[in-house]
Design a protein around this motif. Sequence first.
Motif, short mmCIF file in Angstrom:
data_model
loop_
_atom_site.label_atom_id
_atom_site.label_comp_id
_atom_site.label_asym_id
_atom_site.label_seq_id
_atom_site.Cartn_x
_atom_site.Cartn_y
_atom_site.Cartn_z
N ARG A 1 -4.43 6.98 -2.24
CA ARG A 1 -4.00 5.65 -1.80
C ARG A 1 -4.07 4.68 -2.97
O ARG A 1 -5.05 4.64 -3.70
CB ARG A 1 -4.88 5.15 -0.66
N THR B 1 -5.43 13.03 0.36
CA THR B 1 -4.68 11.78 0.44
C THR B 1 -5.07 10.88 -0.73
O THR B 1 -6.25 10.66 -0.98
CB THR B 1 -4.97 11.04 1.76
N ASP C 1 0.53 5.46 0.33
CA ASP C 1 -0.29 6.64 0.62
C ASP C 1 0.55 7.89 0.34
O ASP C 1 1.69 7.98 0.80
CB ASP C 1 -0.72 6.68 2.08
N GLN D 1 0.85 -1.19 0.00
CA GLN D 1 0.00 0.00 0.00
C GLN D 1 0.88 1.24 0.00
O GLN D 1 1.87 1.31 0.74
CB GLN D 1 -0.89 -0.01 1.24
#
Length: 88
Positions: free
Chosen positions: A60, A58, A46, A44
């Motif tokens: 992601r 943000t 971010d 992941q």
Amino acid sequence: MTPWDLNFGGGTTFRLVFDSDWRLSVSDFYNFTARHVSRAWSTQLDLGYRPRPHWKWTARLRHASVFDPQDELEERIWLGSLRTEYLF
């Protein structure tokens, strides 16, 4: 969760305007449809941008691959999101 769950992460901040976070995880779970234990590898990323002290965007991006007990690929998942936060 099983004792084999691993999580690694790291982050950085550049003058409190941009921030980032990267995570890698490995976990085992019971697949009720296939009736066996599967292993999931996921990563992941971010990325954050703070144009004002009370406002943040943000983005992601997450990718996961799931393998069966013979290490054959069962499924691959891509997820993406864009979030904004405003605190007043």
